[in-house]
Design a protein around this motif. Sequence first.
Motif, PDB file in Angstrom:
ATOM      1  N   PRO A 187      -1.243  67.480 -11.004  1.00 32.75           N
ATOM      2  CA  PRO A 187      -1.676  66.334 -11.970  1.00 32.75           C
ATOM      3  C   PRO A 187      -0.990  65.189 -12.334  1.00 32.75           C
ATOM      4  N   GLU A 188       0.381  65.304 -12.422  1.00 27.96           N
ATOM      5  CA  GLU A 188       1.214  64.056 -12.920  1.00 27.96           C
ATOM      6  C   GLU A 188       1.131  63.333 -11.552  1.00 27.96           C
ATOM      7  N   VAL A 189       1.192  63.593 -10.326  1.00 22.74           N
ATOM      8  CA  VAL A 189       0.959  62.594  -9.226  1.00 22.74           C
ATOM      9  C   VAL A 189      -0.207  61.825  -9.190  1.00 22.74           C
ATOM     10  N   TRP A 190      -1.522  62.968  -9.566  1.00 22.97           N
ATOM     11  CA  TRP A 190      -2.751  62.360  -9.312  1.00 22.97           C
ATOM     12  C   TRP A 190      -2.758  60.975 -10.661  1.00 22.97           C
ATOM     13  N   ASP A 191      -2.287  61.345 -11.811  1.00 23.51           N
ATOM     14  CA  ASP A 191      -2.380  60.603 -12.901  1.00 23.51           C
ATOM     15  C   ASP A 191      -1.626  59.123 -12.383  1.00 23.51           C
ATOM     16  N   VAL A 192      -0.593  59.124 -11.639  1.00 23.96           N
ATOM     17  CA  VAL A 192      -0.088  57.727 -10.996  1.00 23.96           C
ATOM     18  C   VAL A 192      -0.821  57.094 -10.259  1.00 23.96           C
ATOM     19  N   PHE A 193      -1.919  57.869  -9.391  1.00 25.89           N
ATOM     20  CA  PHE A 193      -2.608  57.142  -8.659  1.00 25.89           C
ATOM     21  C   PHE A 193      -4.096  56.833  -9.249  1.00 25.89           C
ATOM     22  N   ARG A 194      -4.497  57.629 -10.150  1.00 21.44           N
ATOM     23  CA  ARG A 194      -5.577  57.222 -10.917  1.00 21.44           C
ATOM     24  C   ARG A 194      -5.196  56.216 -11.568  1.00 21.44           C
ATOM     25  N   THR A 195      -4.022  55.803 -12.215  1.00 23.31           N
ATOM     26  CA  THR A 195      -3.942  54.562 -13.031  1.00 23.31           C
ATOM     27  C   THR A 195      -3.776  53.359 -12.177  1.00 23.31           C
ATOM     28  N   ALA A 196      -3.226  53.709 -11.071  1.00 21.53           N
ATOM     29  CA  ALA A 196      -3.184  52.419  -9.857  1.00 21.53           C
ATOM     30  C   ALA A 196      -4.654  52.109  -9.490  1.00 21.53           C
ATOM     31  N   ALA A 197      -5.334  52.994  -9.287  1.00 23.02           N
ATOM     32  CA  ALA A 197      -6.853  52.684  -9.050  1.00 23.02           C
ATOM     33  C   ALA A 197      -7.617  51.912 -10.059  1.00 23.02           C
ATOM     34  N   GLU A 198      -7.513  52.408 -11.419  1.00 26.21           N
ATOM     35  CA  GLU A 198      -8.225  51.862 -12.630  1.00 26.21           C
ATOM     36  C   GLU A 198      -7.633  50.370 -12.597  1.00 26.21           C
ATOM     37  N   GLN A 199      -6.343  50.372 -12.322  1.00 27.18           N
ATOM     38  CA  GLN A 199      -5.791  48.740 -12.395  1.00 27.18           C
ATOM     39  C   GLN A 199      -6.384  47.800 -11.506  1.00 27.18           C
ATOM     40  N   ALA A 200      -6.559  48.422 -10.112  1.00 26.42           N
ATOM     41  CA  ALA A 200      -6.844  47.754  -8.825  1.00 26.42           C
ATOM     42  C   ALA A 200      -8.392  47.503  -9.057  1.00 26.42           C
ATOM     43  N   LEU A 201      -9.225  48.279  -9.521  1.00 27.73           N
ATOM     44  CA  LEU A 201     -10.673  48.056  -9.318  1.00 27.73           C
ATOM     45  C   LEU A 201     -11.367  47.694 -10.737  1.00 27.73           C
ATOM     46  N   SER A 202     -12.364  47.154 -10.664  1.00 29.53           N
ATOM     47  CA  SER A 202     -13.316  46.987 -11.800  1.00 29.53           C
ATOM     48  C   SER A 202     -13.456  48.298 -12.533  1.00 29.53           C
ATOM     49  N   THR A 203     -14.310  48.130 -13.863  1.00 29.84           N
ATOM     50  CA  THR A 203     -14.504  49.393 -14.598  1.00 29.84           C
ATOM     51  C   THR A 203     -15.745  50.061 -13.643  1.00 29.84           C
ATOM     52  N   GLN A 204     -16.713  49.224 -13.173  1.00 30.70           N
ATOM     53  CA  GLN A 204     -17.775  49.732 -12.371  1.00 30.70           C
ATOM     54  C   GLN A 204     -17.270  50.356 -11.115  1.00 30.70           C
ATOM     55  N   GLU A 205     -16.645  49.624 -10.495  1.00 30.06           N
ATOM     56  CA  GLU A 205     -16.310  50.116  -9.177  1.00 30.06           C
ATOM     57  C   GLU A 205     -15.352  51.491  -9.103  1.00 30.06           C
ATOM     58  N   PHE A 206     -14.615  51.495 -10.285  1.00 30.76           N
ATOM     59  CA  PHE A 206     -13.851  52.900 -10.404  1.00 30.76           C
ATOM     60  C   PHE A 206     -14.765  53.974 -10.854  1.00 30.76           C
ATOM     61  N   ASP A 221     -13.094  58.532   0.121  1.00 29.61           N
ATOM     62  CA  ASP A 221     -12.437  59.196   0.992  1.00 29.61           C
ATOM     63  C   ASP A 221     -10.664  59.305   0.669  1.00 29.61           C
ATOM     64  N   MET A 222     -10.245  57.989   0.308  1.00 27.50           N
ATOM     65  CA  MET A 222      -8.583  58.039  -0.168  1.00 27.50           C
ATOM     66  C   MET A 222      -8.643  58.790  -1.368  1.00 27.50           C
ATOM     67  N   LEU A 223      -9.304  58.298  -2.505  1.00 26.12           N
ATOM     68  CA  LEU A 223      -8.901  58.871  -3.577  1.00 26.12           C
ATOM     69  C   LEU A 223      -9.518  60.173  -3.995  1.00 26.12           C
ATOM     70  N   GLY A 224     -10.494  60.739  -3.038  1.00 21.48           N
ATOM     71  CA  GLY A 224     -10.999  62.052  -3.252  1.00 21.48           C
ATOM     72  C   GLY A 224      -9.647  62.924  -2.468  1.00 21.48           C
ATOM     73  N   GLY A 225      -9.065  62.468  -1.616  1.00 22.14           N
ATOM     74  CA  GLY A 225      -7.865  63.290  -0.967  1.00 22.14           C
ATOM     75  C   GLY A 225      -6.624  63.301  -2.179  1.00 22.14           C
ATOM     76  N   MET A 226      -6.382  62.066  -2.739  1.00 18.32           N
ATOM     77  CA  MET A 226      -5.439  61.995  -3.622  1.00 18.32           C
ATOM     78  C   MET A 226      -5.670  62.795  -4.814  1.00 18.32           C
ATOM     79  N   SER A 227      -6.929  63.032  -5.100  1.00 15.09           N
ATOM     80  CA  SER A 227      -7.132  63.879  -6.516  1.00 15.09           C
ATOM     81  C   SER A 227      -6.817  65.121  -6.377  1.00 15.09           C
ATOM     82  N   GLN A 228      -6.598  65.656  -4.965  1.00 18.67           N
ATOM     83  CA  GLN A 228      -6.019  67.058  -5.076  1.00 18.67           C
ATOM     84  C   GLN A 228      -4.292  67.179  -5.008  1.00 18.67           C
ATOM     85  N   ALA A 229      -3.969  66.127  -5.602  1.00 19.77           N
ATOM     86  CA  ALA A 229      -2.255  66.144  -5.701  1.00 19.77           C
ATOM     87  C   ALA A 229      -2.100  66.796  -7.054  1.00 19.77           C
TER      88      ALA A 229
END
Length: 204
Positions: free
Chosen positions: A175-194, A165-173
Amino acid sequence: MLFRAATAAGSADAASANEVDAVVRAVEEMSFVLHGHHDHERDFVDALVARHAPALHDQVEAGHRLADAAIARVSELAAELIAAPSEVRNPILHRLYLELASLTALYLEHLDLEERHVMPALAAAIPRADLVELTDQLRGTIPPPEMARFMQSMLPAMNLAERVDMLGGMSQAPPEVWDVFRTAAEQALSTQEFDDVVGRIGLS
């Protein structure tokens, strides 16, 4: 986040600079997120609660004051801990752990009030579309780097549906903003979780 900070303080070796540094970082992130949570509530929700549930408003504000005082005590102890010689850190670390445990207990009661009473009261008084718009407005005021910092604490504690729900909404930002959010998510979660989240959202 609160449990992680308390666990870090309770299990840390006071003689280990790395473990003490990790405790202090956990306290700093906890303070950042909780103070941000309070600020956002006061800016966007406070007036609505005062209008639609005035008795609850007083309880929420009282909870924020107690929490702010407890956060200040914890932050002072963290500063004392990092400044102390390693041979005298153990009793400071123990006091910090006890204060973090007390803050966690206090804050769980505060969140219980918000989840069980404040949010249902607002949902009963305000159309869902208006609440969604309010949430979007709140998120829109948070600069992407600051939001990324919030995400580092929030995402590991969320379940899959909440992350989607959170990242699905953020993915509509943009591209340059979504890149920031995507990187933060990749760092916060395991590879499988992401990968699980990305798969549900339908992103590559």
